[in-house]
Design a protein around this motif. Structure first.
Motif, PDB file in Angstrom:
ATOM      1  N   PHE A 148      12.898-103.067  47.315  1.00 14.42           N
ATOM      2  CA  PHE A 148      13.888-103.019  48.393  1.00 14.42           C
ATOM      3  C   PHE A 148      15.118-102.158  48.095  1.00 14.42           C
ATOM      4  O   PHE A 148      15.756-101.666  49.018  1.00 14.42           O
ATOM      5  CB  PHE A 148      14.362-104.436  48.754  1.00 14.42           C
ATOM      6  CG  PHE A 148      13.310-105.246  49.459  1.00 14.42           C
ATOM      7  CD1 PHE A 148      13.154-105.148  50.837  1.00 14.42           C
ATOM      8  CD2 PHE A 148      12.468-106.079  48.748  1.00 14.42           C
ATOM      9  CE1 PHE A 148      12.179-105.881  51.491  1.00 14.42           C
ATOM     10  CE2 PHE A 148      11.485-106.818  49.397  1.00 14.42           C
ATOM     11  CZ  PHE A 148      11.337-106.717  50.778  1.00 14.42           C
ATOM     12  N   THR A 153      18.444 -96.690  47.404  1.00 11.27           N
ATOM     13  CA  THR A 153      19.728 -96.285  46.815  1.00 11.27           C
ATOM     14  C   THR A 153      19.654 -94.857  46.272  1.00 11.27           C
ATOM     15  O   THR A 153      20.587 -94.066  46.453  1.00 11.27           O
ATOM     16  CB  THR A 153      20.146 -97.296  45.715  1.00 11.27           C
ATOM     17  OG1 THR A 153      20.206 -98.590  46.316  1.00 11.27           O
ATOM     18  CG2 THR A 153      21.486 -96.940  45.110  1.00 11.27           C
ATOM     19  N   TRP A 157      22.189 -92.194  47.893  1.00 10.08           N
ATOM     20  CA  TRP A 157      23.328 -91.732  47.096  1.00 10.08           C
ATOM     21  C   TRP A 157      22.998 -90.564  46.180  1.00 10.08           C
ATOM     22  O   TRP A 157      23.904 -89.994  45.552  1.00 10.08           O
ATOM     23  CB  TRP A 157      23.867 -92.904  46.242  1.00 10.08           C
ATOM     24  CG  TRP A 157      24.352 -94.041  47.094  1.00 10.08           C
ATOM     25  CD1 TRP A 157      23.642 -95.150  47.439  1.00 10.08           C
ATOM     26  CD2 TRP A 157      25.627 -94.169  47.733  1.00 10.08           C
ATOM     27  NE1 TRP A 157      24.408 -95.968  48.247  1.00 10.08           N
ATOM     28  CE2 TRP A 157      25.629 -95.385  48.440  1.00 10.08           C
ATOM     29  CE3 TRP A 157      26.784 -93.367  47.770  1.00 10.08           C
ATOM     30  CZ2 TRP A 157      26.723 -95.823  49.191  1.00 10.08           C
ATOM     31  CZ3 TRP A 157      27.871 -93.810  48.512  1.00 10.08           C
ATOM     32  CH2 TRP A 157      27.834 -95.024  49.211  1.00 10.08           C
ATOM     33  N   ARG A 171      26.745-105.301  48.900  1.00  6.44           N
ATOM     34  CA  ARG A 171      26.959-105.388  50.359  1.00  6.44           C
ATOM     35  C   ARG A 171      25.789-106.103  51.035  1.00  6.44           C
ATOM     36  O   ARG A 171      25.946-106.673  52.112  1.00  6.44           O
ATOM     37  CB  ARG A 171      27.092-103.974  50.963  1.00  6.44           C
ATOM     38  CG  ARG A 171      28.404-103.289  50.617  1.00  6.44           C
ATOM     39  CD  ARG A 171      28.331-101.818  51.014  1.00  6.44           C
ATOM     40  NE  ARG A 171      28.122-101.604  52.431  1.00  6.44           N
ATOM     41  CZ  ARG A 171      29.091-101.485  53.339  1.00  6.44           C
ATOM     42  NH1 ARG A 171      30.353-101.568  52.958  1.00  6.44           N
ATOM     43  NH2 ARG A 171      28.813-101.273  54.611  1.00  6.44           N
ATOM     44  N   TYR A 182      21.858-109.510  59.509  1.00  2.00           N
ATOM     45  CA  TYR A 182      22.348-108.582  58.478  1.00  2.00           C
ATOM     46  C   TYR A 182      23.736-108.989  58.020  1.00  2.00           C
ATOM     47  O   TYR A 182      24.094-108.833  56.859  1.00  2.00           O
ATOM     48  CB  TYR A 182      22.355-107.147  59.018  1.00  2.00           C
ATOM     49  CG  TYR A 182      22.217-106.108  57.915  1.00  2.00           C
ATOM     50  CD1 TYR A 182      21.121-106.110  57.068  1.00  2.00           C
ATOM     51  CD2 TYR A 182      23.193-105.144  57.727  1.00  2.00           C
ATOM     52  CE1 TYR A 182      20.990-105.175  56.059  1.00  2.00           C
ATOM     53  CE2 TYR A 182      23.071-104.200  56.712  1.00  2.00           C
ATOM     54  CZ  TYR A 182      21.973-104.224  55.885  1.00  2.00           C
ATOM     55  OH  TYR A 182      21.845-103.292  54.873  1.00  2.00           O
ATOM     56  N   ASN A 269      14.673-100.137  57.896  1.00  4.39           N
ATOM     57  CA  ASN A 269      14.937 -99.362  56.673  1.00  4.39           C
ATOM     58  C   ASN A 269      13.626 -98.933  56.033  1.00  4.39           C
ATOM     59  O   ASN A 269      12.641 -99.675  56.064  1.00  4.39           O
ATOM     60  CB  ASN A 269      15.708-100.219  55.662  1.00  4.39           C
ATOM     61  CG  ASN A 269      17.146-100.484  56.101  1.00  4.39           C
ATOM     62  OD1 ASN A 269      17.566-100.045  57.159  1.00  4.39           O
ATOM     63  ND2 ASN A 269      17.895-101.209  55.285  1.00  4.39           N
ATOM     64  N   ARG A 278      16.785 -94.812  57.288  1.00  9.15           N
ATOM     65  CA  ARG A 278      16.596 -95.845  58.312  1.00  9.15           C
ATOM     66  C   ARG A 278      16.523 -95.230  59.704  1.00  9.15           C
ATOM     67  O   ARG A 278      17.004 -94.108  59.925  1.00  9.15           O
ATOM     68  CB  ARG A 278      17.708 -96.893  58.231  1.00  9.15           C
ATOM     69  CG  ARG A 278      19.115 -96.336  58.366  1.00  9.15           C
ATOM     70  CD  ARG A 278      20.195 -97.401  58.081  1.00  9.15           C
ATOM     71  NE  ARG A 278      21.534 -96.810  58.175  1.00  9.15           N
ATOM     72  CZ  ARG A 278      22.656 -97.414  57.842  1.00  9.15           C
ATOM     73  NH1 ARG A 278      22.636 -98.647  57.386  1.00  9.15           N
ATOM     74  NH2 ARG A 278      23.819 -96.806  57.953  1.00  9.15           N
ATOM     75  N   TYR A 308      30.645 -90.888  53.036  1.00 11.31           N
ATOM     76  CA  TYR A 308      30.739 -92.028  52.122  1.00 11.31           C
ATOM     77  C   TYR A 308      31.466 -91.624  50.842  1.00 11.31           C
ATOM     78  O   TYR A 308      30.998 -90.742  50.129  1.00 11.31           O
ATOM     79  CB  TYR A 308      29.343 -92.490  51.689  1.00 11.31           C
ATOM     80  CG  TYR A 308      28.512 -93.154  52.751  1.00 11.31           C
ATOM     81  CD1 TYR A 308      28.447 -94.540  52.827  1.00 11.31           C
ATOM     82  CD2 TYR A 308      27.752 -92.403  53.649  1.00 11.31           C
ATOM     83  CE1 TYR A 308      27.664 -95.161  53.786  1.00 11.31           C
ATOM     84  CE2 TYR A 308      26.965 -93.016  54.612  1.00 11.31           C
ATOM     85  CZ  TYR A 308      26.923 -94.401  54.669  1.00 11.31           C
ATOM     86  OH  TYR A 308      26.146 -95.019  55.605  1.00 11.31           O
ATOM     87  N   TYR A 343      35.008 -97.502  50.250  1.00 15.20           N
ATOM     88  CA  TYR A 343      33.837 -97.713  51.112  1.00 15.20           C
ATOM     89  C   TYR A 343      34.173 -98.831  52.110  1.00 15.20           C
ATOM     90  O   TYR A 343      33.642 -99.925  52.032  1.00 15.20           O
ATOM     91  CB  TYR A 343      32.671 -98.103  50.204  1.00 15.20           C
ATOM     92  CG  TYR A 343      31.292 -98.178  50.797  1.00 15.20           C
ATOM     93  CD1 TYR A 343      31.036 -98.042  52.155  1.00 15.20           C
ATOM     94  CD2 TYR A 343      30.208 -98.405  49.957  1.00 15.20           C
ATOM     95  CE1 TYR A 343      29.749 -98.129  52.651  1.00 15.20           C
ATOM     96  CE2 TYR A 343      28.922 -98.490  50.432  1.00 15.20           C
ATOM     97  CZ  TYR A 343      28.698 -98.358  51.791  1.00 15.20           C
ATOM     98  OH  TYR A 343      27.414 -98.454  52.274  1.00 15.20           O
TER      99      TYR A 343
HETATM  100  N1  UDP Z   1      20.538-100.945  50.168  1.00 17.27           N
HETATM  101  C1  UDP Z   1      19.267-100.853  49.640  1.00 17.27           C
HETATM  102  N2  UDP Z   1      18.195-101.091  50.458  1.00 17.27           N
HETATM  103  C2  UDP Z   1      18.340-101.373  51.771  1.00 17.27           C
HETATM  104  C3  UDP Z   1      19.634-101.462  52.313  1.00 17.27           C
HETATM  105  C4  UDP Z   1      20.727-101.226  51.477  1.00 17.27           C
HETATM  106  O1  UDP Z   1      19.108-100.549  48.472  1.00 17.27           O
HETATM  107  O2  UDP Z   1      17.320-101.555  52.459  1.00 17.27           O
HETATM  108  C5  UDP Z   1      21.687-100.662  49.268  1.00 17.27           C
HETATM  109  C6  UDP Z   1      21.953 -99.150  49.250  1.00 17.27           C
HETATM  110  O3  UDP Z   1      22.493 -98.804  48.000  1.00 17.27           O
HETATM  111  C7  UDP Z   1      22.978 -99.020  50.351  1.00 17.27           C
HETATM  112  C8  UDP Z   1      23.833-100.261  50.109  1.00 17.27           C
HETATM  113  O4  UDP Z   1      22.858-101.272  49.756  1.00 17.27           O
HETATM  114  O5  UDP Z   1      23.699 -97.832  50.249  1.00 17.27           O
HETATM  115  C9  UDP Z   1      24.671-100.711  51.266  1.00 17.27           C
HETATM  116  O6  UDP Z   1      23.859-100.882  52.409  1.00 17.27           O
HETATM  117  P1  UDP Z   1      24.478-100.904  53.872  1.00 17.27           P
HETATM  118  O7  UDP Z   1      23.389-101.236  54.813  1.00 17.27           O
HETATM  119  O8  UDP Z   1      25.688-101.763  53.863  1.00 17.27           O
HETATM  120  O9  UDP Z   1      24.904 -99.377  54.038  1.00 17.27           O
HETATM  121  P2  UDP Z   1      25.727 -98.613  55.187  1.00 17.27           P
HETATM  122  O10 UDP Z   1      25.395 -99.299  56.485  1.00 17.27           O
HETATM  123  O11 UDP Z   1      27.161 -98.691  54.799  1.00 17.27           O
HETATM  124  O12 UDP Z   1      25.161 -97.227  55.092  1.00 17.27           O
END
Ligand code: UDP
Ligand code: FAD
Length: 381
Positions: A148, A153, A157, A171, A182, A269, A278, A308, A343
């Protein structure tokens, strides 16, 4: 002569402009280099007439009654609780990882307390949790981490989770119940007529003049003002004196399909497949009824608009150098996600902007009670 020049018409700049203009009666010039207000929360109707978010899906959620009631002056709301699925090994699983996720993945029928034991048996205890890898493997173990978190990540990133602060993956929590929302914040709702309409109402004030398509660097010497609020990237303000702060960018690909529904929930995702992270289908988020449906795919990339800040120790160190420069400048305030290099979610930016507006008002009162306008004020922190 304007009392304030506010650079950036996103949440940070717009909230401050509104407070200064309506509460303190200040004359504000609000500029943005883009051709619209709202910053990254800007939304608009696409060619098919579907409300879409130009800079990716923006879901509003907050635990702050103050932030929610402040914004409620400018919009009605539609209750909405976001639900996300992750496509893993060819199947869809609920995210955040919860009881249903684990039972489906392993063909089990655990209850919450058995899931606690399951996680404990899989976890790799980490003494000091510093990175995004630590925070996940410490709780749910390496296998779920790899399914997951790891791939997502790295894609999002451009670096391994072991290089990113724990706060990033933290998060997304892990749950032992079946709650598949969520977010669990007290207030979860979308502006009924969209973000842009909310911004329009916020900025509809005779004391606020708005100039779009206007870059700060191009007009800074042509406009006279007493104080500055800057909400763009802090390193850009200082001409990258200490080097560039890294930001991660995204490319958005929009599609409209000639059918009512495309996927089974607001966001799906794709941690391990494809170049995008996603897909979000806007009608789930906005509640709009339409015979067609519009989606956005998010493709992470290094170059492009700074979306970001990248939370890792060396970047925080560099930011601290810029922050020290910033605190040495009188009558200039740095607010928002880019200027704070944090962030932040929308509600955190609104809270920061409300606090800064109060601080500015207090400094103003003090300077008047001192009887000397423009007197050098000790900064109130
Ligand atoms: N993340 C992950 N898998 C997922 C969703 C999130 O590894 O399916 C990690 C990933 O590093 C991501 C971070 O959790 O950048 C934060 O997710 P969030 O959905 O909060 O990101 P945002 O909506 O800010 O892009
Ligand atoms: P911005 O919205 O970036 O506004 C800054 C403005 O300053 C911009 O409009 C820019 O054009 C302008 N500017 C910069 N430099 C200059 C210059 N030199 N001259 C003139 N103008 C300038 N938050 C949530 O709460 N929920 C979510 O679901 C969510 N999803 C997100 C999804 C994505 C893909 C992204 C990128 C962010 C998301 N966020 C979300 C975070 C949210 O976008 C931010 O917290 C918020 O919009 C930040 O507001 P801001 O005013 O600080 O910055």
């Amino acid at each position: 002569m304007f009392d304030f020049l506010v650079v950036g018409a996103g949440f940070a700049g717009s909230v401050i402009a509104e407070r200064l203009a309506s509460q303190a009666g200040k004359k504000v010039l609000l500029i943005d280099k883009r051709n619209h207000i709202g910053g990254n929360a800007y939304d608009h109707y696409d060619e098919a007439g579907i409300l879409v978010h130009k800079y990716g899906p923006h879901i509003f959620h907050t635990n702050s009654a103050d932030v929610f009631s402040y914004l409620s002056q400018f919009t009605d709301w539609r209750n909405y609780q976001h639900r996300v699925l992750a496509s893993v090994d060819g199947q869809y699983f609920q995210l955040p990882v919860n009881l249903n996720t684990v039972n489906k993945m392993y063909g089990l029928n655990l209850n919450s307390s058995a899931l606690d034991d399951f996680f404990a048996s899989k976890a790799e205890p980490v003494k000091e949790i510093r990175t995004s890898e630590d925070v996940v493997v410490n709780k749910i173990g390496r296998e779920l981490y790899e399914k997951f978190f790891k791939g997502y990540t790295i894609k999002q990133w451009g670096m391994d989770p072991s290089a990113l602060n724990a706060s990033v993956a933290a998060r997304v929590p892990t749950r032992t119940n079946k709650d598949d929302r969520y977010f669990t914040d007290t207030y979860q709702a979308m502006p009924l007529h969209g973000y842009t309409k909310m911004f329009e109402r916020m900025l509809n004030n005779p004391n606020i003049k708005i100039m779009l398509n206007t870059d700060y660097k191009e007009i800074m010497n042509e406009i006279s003002y007493k104080k500055l609020v800057f909400t763009g990237p802090i390193d850009e303000y200082f001409d990258y004196r200490y080097g560039k702060l890294p930001y991660r960018s995204l490319e958005f690909k929009f599609e409209t399909h000639d059918k009512e529904v495309f996927q089974q929930t607001g966001t799906i995702n794709y941690p391990n497949d494809y170049a995008f992270t996603r897909i979000t289908e806007f009608k789930y988020v906005t509640g709009q009824q339409h015979s067609k449906t519009s989606l956005v795919y998010e493709f992470p990339k290094a170059e492009g608009d700074p979306y970001y800040p990248i939370p890792k120790p060396s970047n925080t160190e560099l930011y601290e150098k810029y922050s020290a420069l910033a605190s040495g400048i009188k009558n200039t305030y740095f607010v928002g996600r880019l200027a704070s290099y944090k962030y932040y979610n929308m509600d955190q930016v609104v809270a920061q902007a409300l606090t800064t507006a109060k601080k500015i008002a207090l400094e103003d009162q003090l300077s008047h009670s001192n009887g000397h306008q423009g007197i050098a004020l000790k900064r109130l922190n």
